[in-house]
Design a protein around this motif. Sequence first.
Motif, PDB file in Angstrom:
ATOM      1  N   LEU A   6     -11.862  26.054 -39.535  1.00 18.08           N
ATOM      2  CA  LEU A   6     -11.384  25.879 -41.096  1.00 18.08           C
ATOM      3  C   LEU A   6     -12.365  24.772 -41.409  1.00 18.08           C
ATOM      4  O   LEU A   6     -12.247  25.754 -42.620  1.00 18.08           O
ATOM      5  N   ILE A  55      -8.956  35.915 -41.739  1.00 20.03           N
ATOM      6  CA  ILE A  55      -7.761  35.548 -43.216  1.00 20.03           C
ATOM      7  C   ILE A  55      -7.949  36.127 -44.456  1.00 20.03           C
ATOM      8  O   ILE A  55      -6.761  36.257 -45.386  1.00 20.03           O
ATOM      9  N   LEU A  60      -4.960  35.198 -46.631  1.00 18.95           N
ATOM     10  CA  LEU A  60      -4.497  33.569 -46.365  1.00 18.95           C
ATOM     11  C   LEU A  60      -5.342  33.181 -47.308  1.00 18.95           C
ATOM     12  O   LEU A  60      -4.606  31.843 -46.557  1.00 18.95           O
ATOM     13  N   LYS A  61      -6.014  33.448 -48.094  1.00 12.98           N
ATOM     14  CA  LYS A  61      -7.044  32.189 -48.436  1.00 12.98           C
ATOM     15  C   LYS A  61      -7.098  31.351 -49.291  1.00 12.98           C
ATOM     16  O   LYS A  61      -7.025  30.274 -48.993  1.00 12.98           O
ATOM     17  N   PRO A  62      -5.708  31.107 -50.122  1.00 11.00           N
ATOM     18  CA  PRO A  62      -4.754  30.375 -50.521  1.00 11.00           C
ATOM     19  C   PRO A  62      -4.722  28.913 -49.533  1.00 11.00           C
ATOM     20  O   PRO A  62      -4.807  28.102 -49.891  1.00 11.00           O
ATOM     21  N   LEU A  63      -4.762  28.785 -48.624  1.00 11.02           N
ATOM     22  CA  LEU A  63      -3.901  28.405 -47.212  1.00 11.02           C
ATOM     23  C   LEU A  63      -5.949  27.238 -46.961  1.00 11.02           C
ATOM     24  O   LEU A  63      -5.462  26.271 -46.136  1.00 11.02           O
ATOM     25  N   LEU A  64      -6.784  27.925 -47.766  1.00 13.68           N
ATOM     26  CA  LEU A  64      -7.958  27.043 -47.474  1.00 13.68           C
ATOM     27  C   LEU A  64      -8.227  26.434 -48.246  1.00 13.68           C
ATOM     28  O   LEU A  64      -8.865  24.887 -48.040  1.00 13.68           O
ATOM     29  N   ASP A  65      -7.535  26.098 -49.371  1.00 13.13           N
ATOM     30  CA  ASP A  65      -7.858  25.073 -51.116  1.00 13.13           C
ATOM     31  C   ASP A  65      -7.755  23.834 -49.933  1.00 13.13           C
ATOM     32  O   ASP A  65      -8.720  23.260 -50.348  1.00 13.13           O
TER      33      ASP A  65
END
Length: 70
Positions: A6, A55, A60-65
């Motif tokens: 991640l 992702i 689920l991209k916002p989980l990487l922010d």
Amino acid sequence: MNPEDLLLLVSKRMPFGKYEGRLIADLPGHYLNWFARSGFPKGEIGRLLTLMQEIDHNGLKPLLDPLRQP
């Protein structure tokens, strides 16, 4: 999946192609989907692109922010 992957998504850049130099986490969904249809490259980059496509596909991209460097 390795948890360190991640962090690699938000720090490693695409090494080739149309989006060369762009962070893997910032690759557009249509490009990731093209790889899913055509085949992912071998090795680490393929593993990361596969993860990023999953992702992105699941929204689920916002989980990487929170992992992004300021």
